[in-house]
Structures are given as C-alpha cells and as structure tokens.
Write a protein that holds these residues in place. Structure first.
Motif, PDB file in Angstrom:
ATOM      1  N   LEU A  42     -45.600   5.988 -21.911  1.00  0.00           N
ATOM      2  CA  LEU A  42     -44.862   6.977 -21.112  1.00  0.00           C
ATOM      3  C   LEU A  42     -43.380   6.981 -21.475  1.00  0.00           C
ATOM      4  N   ALA A  43     -42.810   5.794 -21.660  1.00  0.00           N
ATOM      5  CA  ALA A  43     -41.387   5.708 -21.978  1.00  0.00           C
ATOM      6  C   ALA A  43     -41.068   6.341 -23.329  1.00  0.00           C
ATOM      7  N   LYS A  44     -41.993   6.232 -24.250  1.00  0.00           N
ATOM      8  CA  LYS A  44     -41.739   6.732 -25.611  1.00  0.00           C
ATOM      9  C   LYS A  44     -42.190   8.174 -25.821  1.00  0.00           C
ATOM     10  N   GLN A  45     -43.176   8.641 -25.063  1.00  0.00           N
ATOM     11  CA  GLN A  45     -43.813   9.914 -25.381  1.00  0.00           C
ATOM     12  C   GLN A  45     -43.726  10.994 -24.307  1.00  0.00           C
ATOM     13  N   VAL A  46     -43.352  10.635 -23.090  1.00  0.00           N
ATOM     14  CA  VAL A  46     -43.411  11.594 -21.981  1.00  0.00           C
ATOM     15  C   VAL A  46     -42.037  11.721 -21.335  1.00  0.00           C
ATOM     16  N   ASP A  47     -41.568  12.942 -21.199  1.00  0.00           N
ATOM     17  CA  ASP A  47     -40.301  13.177 -20.509  1.00  0.00           C
ATOM     18  C   ASP A  47     -40.485  12.966 -19.010  1.00  0.00           C
ATOM     19  N   PRO A  48     -39.598  12.217 -18.374  1.00  0.00           N
ATOM     20  CA  PRO A  48     -39.691  12.015 -16.924  1.00  0.00           C
ATOM     21  C   PRO A  48     -39.658  13.351 -16.188  1.00  0.00           C
ATOM     22  N   LYS A  49     -40.485  13.461 -15.160  1.00  0.00           N
ATOM     23  CA  LYS A  49     -40.611  14.706 -14.408  1.00  0.00           C
ATOM     24  C   LYS A  49     -39.890  14.683 -13.069  1.00  0.00           C
ATOM     25  N   ASN A  50     -39.404  13.507 -12.673  1.00  0.00           N
ATOM     26  CA  ASN A  50     -38.736  13.401 -11.383  1.00  0.00           C
ATOM     27  C   ASN A  50     -37.753  12.229 -11.443  1.00  0.00           C
ATOM     28  N   PRO A  51     -36.884  12.082 -10.430  1.00  0.00           N
ATOM     29  CA  PRO A  51     -35.863  11.025 -10.471  1.00  0.00           C
ATOM     30  C   PRO A  51     -36.438   9.609 -10.562  1.00  0.00           C
ATOM     31  N   GLU A  52     -37.555   9.376  -9.899  1.00  0.00           N
ATOM     32  CA  GLU A  52     -38.153   8.045  -9.940  1.00  0.00           C
ATOM     33  C   GLU A  52     -38.620   7.694 -11.361  1.00  0.00           C
ATOM     34  N   GLU A  53     -39.246   8.658 -12.008  1.00  0.00           N
ATOM     35  CA  GLU A  53     -39.694   8.425 -13.382  1.00  0.00           C
ATOM     36  C   GLU A  53     -38.496   8.265 -14.318  1.00  0.00           C
ATOM     37  N   ARG A  54     -37.424   8.999 -14.076  1.00  0.00           N
ATOM     38  CA  ARG A  54     -36.207   8.855 -14.890  1.00  0.00           C
ATOM     39  C   ARG A  54     -35.659   7.442 -14.753  1.00  0.00           C
ATOM     40  N   LEU A  55     -35.610   6.924 -13.531  1.00  0.00           N
ATOM     41  CA  LEU A  55     -35.120   5.570 -13.306  1.00  0.00           C
ATOM     42  C   LEU A  55     -35.994   4.557 -14.041  1.00  0.00           C
ATOM     43  N   LEU A  56     -37.300   4.697 -13.911  1.00  0.00           N
ATOM     44  CA  LEU A  56     -38.207   3.774 -14.602  1.00  0.00           C
ATOM     45  C   LEU A  56     -38.029   3.858 -16.117  1.00  0.00           C
ATOM     46  N   ALA A  57     -37.893   5.062 -16.644  1.00  0.00           N
ATOM     47  CA  ALA A  57     -37.695   5.236 -18.088  1.00  0.00           C
ATOM     48  C   ALA A  57     -36.382   4.598 -18.538  1.00  0.00           C
ATOM     49  N   ASP A  58     -35.325   4.765 -17.743  1.00  0.00           N
ATOM     50  CA  ASP A  58     -34.033   4.172 -18.086  1.00  0.00           C
ATOM     51  C   ASP A  58     -34.105   2.643 -18.044  1.00  0.00           C
ATOM     52  N   LEU A  59     -34.746   2.104 -17.018  1.00  0.00           N
ATOM     53  CA  LEU A  59     -34.899   0.657 -16.932  1.00  0.00           C
ATOM     54  C   LEU A  59     -35.710   0.127 -18.116  1.00  0.00           C
ATOM     55  N   TRP A  60     -36.810   0.827 -18.428  1.00  0.00           N
ATOM     56  CA  TRP A  60     -37.679   0.423 -19.536  1.00  0.00           C
ATOM     57  C   TRP A  60     -36.888   0.394 -20.844  1.00  0.00           C
ATOM     58  N   SER A  61     -36.019   1.380 -21.027  1.00  0.00           N
ATOM     59  CA  SER A  61     -35.297   1.507 -22.299  1.00  0.00           C
ATOM     60  C   SER A  61     -34.285   0.376 -22.518  1.00  0.00           C
ATOM     61  N   VAL A  62     -33.782  -0.224 -21.458  1.00  0.00           N
ATOM     62  CA  VAL A  62     -32.816  -1.302 -21.612  1.00  0.00           C
ATOM     63  C   VAL A  62     -33.442  -2.691 -21.478  1.00  0.00           C
ATOM     64  N   ALA A  63     -34.702  -2.734 -21.091  1.00  0.00           N
ATOM     65  CA  ALA A  63     -35.392  -4.008 -20.878  1.00  0.00           C
ATOM     66  C   ALA A  63     -35.931  -4.566 -22.190  1.00  0.00           C
ATOM     67  N   ASP A  64     -35.966  -5.902 -22.260  1.00  0.00           N
ATOM     68  CA  ASP A  64     -36.668  -6.514 -23.390  1.00  0.00           C
ATOM     69  C   ASP A  64     -38.166  -6.540 -23.041  1.00  0.00           C
ATOM     70  N   GLU A  65     -38.990  -7.015 -23.954  1.00  0.00           N
ATOM     71  CA  GLU A  65     -40.444  -6.948 -23.733  1.00  0.00           C
ATOM     72  C   GLU A  65     -40.874  -7.712 -22.486  1.00  0.00           C
ATOM     73  N   GLN A  66     -40.290  -8.868 -22.250  1.00  0.00           N
ATOM     74  CA  GLN A  66     -40.642  -9.651 -21.061  1.00  0.00           C
ATOM     75  C   GLN A  66     -40.291  -8.875 -19.790  1.00  0.00           C
ATOM     76  N   GLU A  67     -39.136  -8.243 -19.780  1.00  0.00           N
ATOM     77  CA  GLU A  67     -38.728  -7.459 -18.623  1.00  0.00           C
ATOM     78  C   GLU A  67     -39.615  -6.229 -18.459  1.00  0.00           C
ATOM     79  N   GLN A  68     -40.048  -5.625 -19.550  1.00  0.00           N
ATOM     80  CA  GLN A  68     -40.960  -4.488 -19.481  1.00  0.00           C
ATOM     81  C   GLN A  68     -42.289  -4.909 -18.855  1.00  0.00           C
TER      82      GLN A  68
END
Length: 82
Positions: A42-68
């Motif tokens: 989802l983080a790599k292939q799907v554009d977030p559709k709402n604010p909650e998904e945007r937040l999750l995508a942003d967190l995912w993008s800055v997290a290392d694998e363990q944090e993901q």
C-alpha cells in the motif's frame, strides 16, 4: 466505493480478513508477516485516500523495517479491538 476510501470501512475490512485468517488456523507470526507485506504494498503502490491513510503512509516512509513491522502489528491490534 473502495474500502480504501473510508478509514472505518478499511478497518472493518481488515478485521474481517484477520478473523478469516485466524479461523483458517494461521498463526500470529504469519498474520503479522502478511500485514507487513500489505502495508509495504500500500505504501509503495496506492495513493492514500484519506487523512488517516496519509498519516500511515508518511509514518511508513520514514520508518525502518523493524518500525514498519511495529506499525503493521499495531494495525492488527487496532482492528482486533473492534
């Protein structure tokens, strides 16, 4: 309307899939691995559709694998509490 359009529908969808996986006998580690793979996709292939998904995508993008993995596990916990 996609389940990704509304965060509450997305959580309901995840809760249903989680329940099905548990009923089929998948253990918690397999479920956690699948949740991580879905989150990564989802983080790599799907554009977030709402604010909650945007937040999750942003967190995912800055997290290392363990944090993901931790984010994926927290999503599991979130939908288990419904």
């Amino acid at each position: 309307m996609s389940v990704l359009d509304n965060f509450e529908q997305w959580k309901d969808f995840l809760a249903d899939r989680l329940q099905q996986a548990q009923q089929q006998g998948l253990n918690q580690q397999v479920i956690a691995d699948v949740a991580y793979q879905i989150g990564d996709y989802l983080a790599k292939q799907v554009d977030p559709k709402n604010p909650e998904e945007r937040l999750l995508a942003d967190l995912w993008s800055v997290a290392d694998e363990q944090e993901q993995h931790a984010i994926a596990n927290m999503m599991i916990k979130l939908v288990q509490q419904k």
